[in-house]
Design an enzyme around this catalytic site. Sequence first.
Site, PDB file in Angstrom:
ATOM      1  N   LYS A   9      84.720  11.966  81.592  1.00 13.68           N
ATOM      2  CA  LYS A   9      84.133  13.005  80.962  1.00 13.68           C
ATOM      3  C   LYS A   9      84.240  13.203  79.374  1.00 13.68           C
ATOM      4  O   LYS A   9      84.954  12.482  79.056  1.00 13.68           O
ATOM      5  CB  LYS A   9      84.993  14.491  81.406  1.00 13.68           C
ATOM      6  CG  LYS A   9      86.327  14.382  80.913  1.00 13.68           C
ATOM      7  CD  LYS A   9      86.850  14.747  79.634  1.00 13.68           C
ATOM      8  CE  LYS A   9      88.549  14.668  79.545  1.00 13.68           C
ATOM      9  NZ  LYS A   9      88.699  15.000  77.682  1.00 13.68           N
ATOM     10  N   GLY A 105      90.485   9.743  82.586  1.00 13.01           N
ATOM     11  CA  GLY A 105      90.470   8.804  83.537  1.00 13.01           C
ATOM     12  C   GLY A 105      91.545   9.171  84.824  1.00 13.01           C
ATOM     13  O   GLY A 105      90.866   9.173  85.949  1.00 13.01           O
ATOM     14  N   ASP A 140      93.276  18.864  83.174  1.00 11.65           N
ATOM     15  CA  ASP A 140      91.788  18.759  83.470  1.00 11.65           C
ATOM     16  C   ASP A 140      91.236  18.232  84.736  1.00 11.65           C
ATOM     17  O   ASP A 140      90.005  18.054  85.249  1.00 11.65           O
ATOM     18  CB  ASP A 140      91.671  17.187  82.682  1.00 11.65           C
ATOM     19  CG  ASP A 140      91.736  17.568  81.014  1.00 11.65           C
ATOM     20  OD1 ASP A 140      91.671  18.744  80.644  1.00 11.65           O
ATOM     21  OD2 ASP A 140      91.581  16.648  80.484  1.00 11.65           O
TER      22      ASP A 140
END
Length: 282
Positions: A9, A105, A140
């Site tokens: 992202k 990640g 996230d």
Amino acid sequence: MTHWPSPAKLNLFLYITGQRADGYHTLQTLFQFLDYGDTLHIEPRRDGEIHLLTPVNGVENEDNLIVRAARLLMKIASESGRLPAGSGADISIEKRLPMGGGLGGGSSNAATVLVALNHLWQCGLSIDELATLGLTLGADVPVFVRGHAAFAEGVGEILTPVNPPEKWYLVAHPGVSIPTPVIFKDPQLPRNTPKRSIDTLLKCEFSNDCEVIARKRFREVDAALSWLLEYAPSRLTGTGACVFAEFDTESCARQVLEQAPEWLNAFVAKGVNLSPLHRELL
């Protein structure tokens, strides 16, 4: 063996709007996925075991977000009577995303495990349930579970789906890893950026409040951004260390990539509003 995308992202913008009593920072950020990332290979087992076949250097398997996500889903699905007997998995990862790079990640890996094992084990948890589980693993993780580009508020858990332009990006890793606390604990980090509506923010020039700190503390980040800014609008993603430049076409991005200095590890990818993980499920 099944194969599952675990995409990167970008934070197209990131503003720190305050700090809570518990120390967590409140923010406004815009998440978009890339058509680039890690790949998880998952083979279901029938003996209830979770095995990570590709350990990460310096990280114990039981501390790895991949294993933690698998065990969390197993626990919650079992407690609610939705885990078929003997459900387990062998999991391996093709790692392309750097640790401490600001590309999400580890969070993406955790989300891919939750979504993939929920599907493979046929647990039947909803996306809302999976996102709630994901939040316990990291702020996230929910955006990767939900799989759509989003405007995030709170500590990153309040998500509103959005559709920013899907541009091409040159993403560069300057060869350093930046632990998130290093940035968030810096006394000079801006912590009072005024809150604005998503409509207002989308009309403004994008920036990242963490960038000034990352550039000050890590000369490699400063050098990478200085180089990229010669070619296109560029900024930090997340708390770094990766930086990115945006382009309207793939060819423009690749022309700049060809000129990248040897000390930069860089790649070109397209911004996408629907996660490659969720495209796999369509």
